[in-house]
Scaffold this motif. Sequence first.
Motif, PDB file in Angstrom:
ATOM      1  N   MET A 181      -5.481  -2.972  17.304  1.00  0.00           N
ATOM      2  CA  MET A 181      -5.432  -1.640  16.677  1.00  0.00           C
ATOM      3  C   MET A 181      -6.482  -1.457  15.599  1.00  0.00           C
ATOM      4  SD  MET A 181      -1.487  -0.994  15.751  1.00  0.00           S
ATOM      5  CE  MET A 181      -0.173  -1.494  16.820  1.00  0.00           C
ATOM      6  N   GLU A 184      -6.553  -0.333   9.854  1.00  0.00           N
ATOM      7  CA  GLU A 184      -6.081   0.956   9.340  1.00  0.00           C
ATOM      8  C   GLU A 184      -4.951   1.527  10.195  1.00  0.00           C
ATOM      9  OE1 GLU A 184      -7.887   5.217   8.129  1.00  0.00           O
ATOM     10  OE2 GLU A 184      -9.248   3.506   7.988  1.00  0.00           O
ATOM     11  N   GLN A 185      -5.147   1.464  11.496  1.00  0.00           N
ATOM     12  CA  GLN A 185      -4.126   1.956  12.418  1.00  0.00           C
ATOM     13  C   GLN A 185      -2.857   1.114  12.325  1.00  0.00           C
ATOM     14  OE1 GLN A 185      -4.132   4.715  14.152  1.00  0.00           O
ATOM     15  NE2 GLN A 185      -2.098   4.268  14.964  1.00  0.00           N
ATOM     16  N   ARG A 188      -0.378   2.197   9.959  1.00  0.00           N
ATOM     17  CA  ARG A 188       0.399   3.403  10.288  1.00  0.00           C
ATOM     18  C   ARG A 188       1.362   3.173  11.447  1.00  0.00           C
ATOM     19  NH1 ARG A 188      -4.252   6.004   8.781  1.00  0.00           N
ATOM     20  NH2 ARG A 188      -5.091   6.153  10.862  1.00  0.00           N
ATOM     21  N   THR A 189       1.035   2.235  12.338  1.00  0.00           N
ATOM     22  CA  THR A 189       1.934   1.911  13.453  1.00  0.00           C
ATOM     23  C   THR A 189       2.170   0.408  13.467  1.00  0.00           C
ATOM     24  OG1 THR A 189      -0.020   1.833  14.854  1.00  0.00           O
ATOM     25  CG2 THR A 189       1.262   3.858  14.937  1.00  0.00           C
TER      26      THR A 189
END
Lengths: 516, 353
Positions: A181, A184-185, A188-189
Amino acid sequence: MPIGRRTLLAGLPLLAAGGLRDIAHAAAPEGQKLRAALTGFSVINTLDPGKAAVNPEFFIIWGIYNTLVKFTPDMKIVGDLAESWTNPDPTTWEFKLRQGVKFHDGSELTSEDVVFTFTRLADPAFGSPVRKKMAPVTEVTAIDPYTVRIKTDQPFSPLLTYLTNTRTSTQIVCKKAVQSMGAEQYGRTPIGSGPWKLTDWRPNERLTFAAHTEYFEPGLPRCSILEVPLIRDDASAINALAAGGLEFVNATPYADSDRLKKMSNIVFSSMPGLNARFTALNIQKPPFDDVHFRRAVSMSINRDAYVQAVVFGQAVPSQGYIPKAIPWAYDETPHEYAQFNPARAKEELAKSKYGPGTEAIITGFPDAWWKRMTEVFVDMANKVLGVNFKVELLDARTAFTKWSANDGQAWPTGWIALCDPDEYLFDCFHSTGWRNFTKYNNPEVDRLLEAARHELDRETKGGPLYKQAERLIADDCPSIFLMNTFSDSAVLAKVKGFEHTPFDGFGAQLAPMVAT
Amino acid sequence: MGSGRNSRLWWQHKQGQGPAPGPRQGQCPWTATHKKLKLVFYILLRVAGSAAMLVVGAIVVFLLLHAVPGDAAMAALGDAASPDAVASFRREHHLNDPLLLQFWSWASAAAHGDLGQSISLAGGFSTASLIAGSLPNTLFVGAYALVMALAISLAAGSIAASRHGRIEDVLATSAAIVTISMPDFWLGYVLVLIFSLALGWFPAYGFTRPGDSLAGALHSGFLPALAIAVPMAGIFSRMLRATLLETFRRAYVVSARAMGFGRGFIFWHYVFRNALIPYVTAIGLQARYLLGGVVVIERVFGVPGIGSVMVDAAFARDYGVVQGCAVVFLLIVVAVNFCVDLLCGFLDPKRVA
């Protein structure tokens, strides 16, 4: 005995109820929802433990991830992902991992993920806020898929604390997920191994989770859906709880504690938390550059009355930094200059360079009880010593910036969510400590704190070293110790499985909770 | 804002506050074209004015934000942040750039419809998504409150005016004063205490989005809307009562009475519509308050509105998000002003000659 129509009819509902109960029992983990509010906060920027910095982020992270070890409610350290650990020598730690632990994506957590987690934290390019704190760790290696070895440059006793599921950033991340991912992603997930799997995130409003069905602790989590509303106004959270719109509120306002105790549908829970509240002094500038003046002010504060006036009795009056919740390092014996004694306070004032009428600006925060914290402090010192202290209120962030730059004279303030005596004393009072903003320097204190840091037998040998150092600090009064506030939580009476911890482990506390 | 009021006068003027609203004779086509041109010119002027207001507003918000101490790095990185982490955060988000450059890069992106990303309120979420997630709630609760306030004030104001000086008037006027002077958070808590905790009719906290369930939104939005509507109704009904009373004393009403028309007929045909113009203007002014002024109510009832987003963003020093919200506020205010002006022109009985 013949069974009549009546008996049959009377028995029917029973049968039905019995049958339904069975179904309900089996279905309970499917349908049940737990609503647990985070109050006072709404900012969450990342759920990547390596990047997390502020409390609300950690509150959530604790439910998504696991760590190698964890605290019990009475602050003992037990295994979490690690089943056991040994010290082959004082600078080496070997952890045996639990087998078959699954991440939310179904993949298995192994030593490779552990090594990846620590390597990432140490990488300057990643820029983790805890990189400096973890600097004593020099090497993390995987011996086999279920054995991890951590080496430190010197014997480093706080290490285990830094591996617990608290504000440590050492929650084990999923290597595969982070790499696919991007950091950063992933924030968030997130993909962790903890009881709760993030399903929806409405920024500034609420987060929703589903139970991690392959969680390694059998039978947990007991609810299948978790909703965490972010409630800025804590009084509103109490109303929602009272009306049954929430099952749990992580923190309640001190002013409401009496009201909550009287509510029959709510269980109010309270215990000394992990924090220190004090007035930090600028010992480089007049008038607090004089130890006698500092002692005079310290002895002018009636801490019992202070606790009543500021937080309605929701605190332990304190004479040191280390909170009561860490029993092995908490000092019960009275510290001479941290006792309320107006006569002796005036004697100390007479010995100092400064006399009655001395002016000083005391810089506090304007929010809630923090305002009283400054006002009552100033009032007590002024009344007993006849000094002329004045209150200045700045927003918390500005005040903190000034304090950390040692720009000002005195700051009624505090530290929260620190779990280790080393964080309270070494970081704040060792001459090289990064929270030692006023450059307090006592070689004897330095020596004791270094010895404590290197002493792996903490409870019997480390504890006395911390207590001794704290007593020397209390004599020098670089900070005026005031109180150790309670951690207050409120939960609906019909909810089972809540266990209060001094470290307020929000996300980690929710798995066993269920409304009955 | 003054522009709304002035342009209303302009409309009245355009529609001829001439000597007597008599039938117009022989209106020449040239005048009609001239009037159309004037209208186009007027609209262009309004659009240009609104654009200028947007730019000035954005600059003022930007400068105000940067004038207060503290920054996004502290908010995002917390008290344990090392100086180098703060420095790299500031570098990454261009917080060290000169203010003018920062404003320019924000404004040029915004002009292309890109309001950027949150950095310290909800890191990585786009400002547009934060606004899209909160604005509909604000609009819904605002409209809900406005409908309530209109219903209450139309009834209370008309009754008070037509029963001038009697007990109904005294009651309505006193109630209006009480509701206007109540602190809004206090009213909110009282409503929760009565309708949620004691009676259990409405949830004490939390809001169902109209998109998820309209019935749920009407139910969960009732108390917040009422808390906003009650003080507004107080303002509106006082305004309506005053203008109704003033209109009752007008010469044309007196002459209508002299002609022997019935009370009801006079009220509806001579008084009410004329009195509505200042009333509608007052509503337009209050509509702005519905956007940003109800943050306290949003907090008490847990309505995830744009006001809360903006305030939280301001506390977190998330400049981009605050700016984005401010621009949306300005746009809405401009639109409301415009609608109020149109409506006032339309309501003016002299328009239809």
